[in-house]
Design an enzyme around this catalytic site. Sequence first.
Site, PDB file in Angstrom:
ATOM      1  N   HIS A 132       0.762  -1.240   0.015  1.00 14.52           N
ATOM      2  CA  HIS A 132      -0.091   0.114  -0.008  1.00 14.52           C
ATOM      3  C   HIS A 132       0.883   1.156  -0.103  1.00 14.52           C
ATOM      4  O   HIS A 132       0.612   2.364  -0.903  1.00 14.52           O
ATOM      5  CB  HIS A 132      -0.738  -0.030   1.362  1.00 14.52           C
ATOM      6  CG  HIS A 132      -1.808   1.226   1.452  1.00 14.52           C
ATOM      7  ND1 HIS A 132      -3.103   1.355   0.967  1.00 14.52           N
ATOM      8  CD2 HIS A 132      -1.374   2.380   2.048  1.00 14.52           C
ATOM      9  CE1 HIS A 132      -3.431   2.244   1.203  1.00 14.52           C
ATOM     10  NE2 HIS A 132      -2.592   3.201   1.771  1.00 14.52           N
ATOM     11  N   GLU A 133       1.925   1.166   0.703  1.00 13.89           N
ATOM     12  CA  GLU A 133       2.836   2.645   0.971  1.00 13.89           C
ATOM     13  C   GLU A 133       3.701   2.515  -0.285  1.00 13.89           C
ATOM     14  O   GLU A 133       3.681   3.723  -0.774  1.00 13.89           O
ATOM     15  CB  GLU A 133       3.720   2.431   2.246  1.00 13.89           C
ATOM     16  CG  GLU A 133       2.947   2.453   3.644  1.00 13.89           C
ATOM     17  CD  GLU A 133       2.177   3.664   3.720  1.00 13.89           C
ATOM     18  OE1 GLU A 133       2.183   4.649   3.210  1.00 13.89           O
ATOM     19  OE2 GLU A 133       0.978   3.385   4.191  1.00 13.89           O
ATOM     20  N   HIS A 143       1.359   4.294  -3.040  1.00 16.99           N
ATOM     21  CA  HIS A 143       1.382   5.708  -3.014  1.00 16.99           C
ATOM     22  C   HIS A 143       2.706   6.282  -3.634  1.00 16.99           C
ATOM     23  O   HIS A 143       2.416   7.229  -4.347  1.00 16.99           O
ATOM     24  CB  HIS A 143       1.391   6.131  -1.400  1.00 16.99           C
ATOM     25  CG  HIS A 143       0.160   5.980  -0.600  1.00 16.99           C
ATOM     26  ND1 HIS A 143      -0.954   6.673  -1.053  1.00 16.99           N
ATOM     27  CD2 HIS A 143      -0.211   5.813   0.362  1.00 16.99           C
ATOM     28  CE1 HIS A 143      -1.985   6.469  -0.459  1.00 16.99           C
ATOM     29  NE2 HIS A 143      -1.647   5.763   0.703  1.00 16.99           N
ATOM     30  N   GLU A 178      -6.365   6.507  -1.342  1.00 19.04           N
ATOM     31  CA  GLU A 178      -6.143   5.567  -0.345  1.00 19.04           C
ATOM     32  C   GLU A 178      -6.812   4.157  -1.145  1.00 19.04           C
ATOM     33  O   GLU A 178      -6.194   3.089  -0.943  1.00 19.04           O
ATOM     34  CB  GLU A 178      -7.072   5.851   1.066  1.00 19.04           C
ATOM     35  CG  GLU A 178      -6.198   6.773   1.705  1.00 19.04           C
ATOM     36  CD  GLU A 178      -4.896   6.349   2.343  1.00 19.04           C
ATOM     37  OE1 GLU A 178      -4.463   5.302   2.388  1.00 19.04           O
ATOM     38  OE2 GLU A 178      -4.428   7.273   2.747  1.00 19.04           O
TER      39      GLU A 178
END
Length: 247
Positions: A128-129, A132, A188
């Site tokens: 997920h990070e 980004h 997100e």
Amino acid sequence: MKKLALAVLAATVLSAQAQAFDLGSMISAGTDLMKSATLSDADVKALASESSVALDKKNQVAPASSAYTKRLAKMVKGLDSEDGTKLNFKVYLTKDVNAFAMADGTVRVYSGLMDKMSDDEVRFVIGHEIGHVKLGHTKKAMQLAYASSAARKAAAGSGNAVAAELSSSELGAFAEAVANAQFSQSQESDADSYAIGFLKRHNYNVQGGPAALRKLAELYGNDSSLLSSHPAPGDRAAKLDKQLQAL
């Protein structure tokens, strides 16, 4: 952007009044403010590298002998790169439940997160990070942080001693702003989807995605979460469940 830069400089000059001011700092501030909107990928990587060094110095990094470091190394064994970016991992020893990634391949996982989540769940958070970064979200956050640092330079150039102090620790503040950047609901969601693809590409358990989000919902509730920038984890878990059913 030029109008914005001029506005910042004009406001600073007016507020300075009789105070002495550093014209060089004022010009530098205007240049940085305009550049913030046009940071190249090379600029972003360079700033990320400097920021990661500053953050590693500020935080307690787990040594190689730490159980956390050994667990993370085992967890990401073989994960040397992602989409052309060489990755480097470290654990910060803190109770905070968090993680972040930067454009130079920096990935930092907090021990508090590892205490709460399984390996599959931590892998999802890592994906997920990284998402980004790969989706350009952190670049936008960096542009905002860069513009903010430019405003501090302008204030410092006006002769304001407090602002000058802030300017001297600019890199640390900049790094913190990027590491703790807030993202929109859509960002997100996109990072969640990227993370699922990340798990599949590296042959990890995709169920770590919804499981991690449900864990956050259990810990913090579905109306709040790990950070104010990560809304409604239970709803996000349900959305991922639907995505996985469609695969």
